[in-house]
Scaffold this active site. Structure first.
Site, mmCIF file in Angstrom:
data_model
loop_
_atom_site.group_PDB
_atom_site.id
_atom_site.type_symbol
_atom_site.label_atom_id
_atom_site.label_comp_id
_atom_site.label_asym_id
_atom_site.label_seq_id
_atom_site.Cartn_x
_atom_site.Cartn_y
_atom_site.Cartn_z
ATOM 1 N N THR A 14 13.148 52.801 28.187
ATOM 2 C CA THR A 14 12.197 53.039 28.757
ATOM 3 C C THR A 14 11.130 54.149 28.047
ATOM 4 O O THR A 14 11.247 54.458 26.844
ATOM 5 C CB THR A 14 12.573 53.864 30.204
ATOM 6 O OG1 THR A 14 13.086 55.017 29.611
ATOM 7 C CG2 THR A 14 13.636 53.287 30.988
ATOM 8 N N ASP A 15 9.993 53.890 28.669
ATOM 9 C CA ASP A 15 8.976 55.227 28.114
ATOM 10 C C ASP A 15 9.006 56.593 28.609
ATOM 11 O O ASP A 15 9.914 56.592 29.626
ATOM 12 C CB ASP A 15 7.334 54.549 28.284
ATOM 13 C CG ASP A 15 7.159 54.429 29.739
ATOM 14 O OD1 ASP A 15 7.588 54.896 30.773
ATOM 15 O OD2 ASP A 15 6.123 53.766 30.169
ATOM 16 N N ALA A 16 8.051 57.411 28.400
ATOM 17 C CA ALA A 16 8.223 58.802 29.110
ATOM 18 C C ALA A 16 8.041 58.713 30.437
ATOM 19 O O ALA A 16 8.650 59.821 31.012
ATOM 20 C CB ALA A 16 7.097 59.687 28.312
ATOM 21 N N VAL A 19 9.721 54.128 32.823
ATOM 22 C CA VAL A 19 9.540 52.675 32.901
ATOM 23 C C VAL A 19 9.854 51.944 31.742
ATOM 24 O O VAL A 19 9.625 52.357 30.646
ATOM 25 C CB VAL A 19 8.020 52.332 33.516
ATOM 26 C CG1 VAL A 19 8.001 50.917 33.599
ATOM 27 C CG2 VAL A 19 7.774 52.988 34.847
#
Length: 135
Positions: A14-16, A19
């Site tokens: 995931t990203d920050a 997601v």
């Protein structure tokens, strides 16, 4: 015949914002591709120069329908598609498991068999051609 690969998405995917990062979806599809080849008895080394050919991805496209998150359990359906005697595509559908199951993304990669020594396209090797044809 389509092949199905399942796994749980990890925080590292995931990203920050939590997601799944778009490139990780493509990476997930590539994991499923490798597993599909292994299940069919196709050795990765044979596609990476061991027998004088390489089979790189020449094109990739993705359609992201819904966001995926860490902890989601997913199933990737892998379907090879014959294009020419020296190329093929792989269609992927990424589903989030649960009730109800949902289609989250569609990805397609196109692969071209080449001979680096000859600097030319090469016919798909027998085991890979059989995997593509078995669809």
């Amino acid at each position: 015949m389509p092949f199905a690969y399942q796994r749980t998405l990890h925080l590292a995917d995931t990203d920050a914002a939590g997601v799944v990062y778009f490139v990780r979806t493509i990476s997930l599809c590539h994991e499923a591709y490798e597993e599909a080849l292994a299940a069919a008895g196709v050795r990765l080394a044979d596609l990476l120069g061991a027998n004088g050919i390489v089979v790189p991805i020449a094109k990739c496209e993705a359609q992201y329908l819904r966001p995926l998150h860490a902890g989601d359990k997913v199933r990737v359906v892998v379907t090879p598609v014959a294009l020419t005697e020296d190329s093929f595509a792989v269609d992927y559908e990424v589903h989030r498991l649960g009730s109800p199951e949902k289609l989250m993304a569609r990805v397609r990669t196109e692969h071209v068999c080449t001979s680096p020594a000859k600097r030319a396209r090469a016919v798909l090797p027998g085991d890979l051609a059989a995997w593509v044809a078995a669809r």
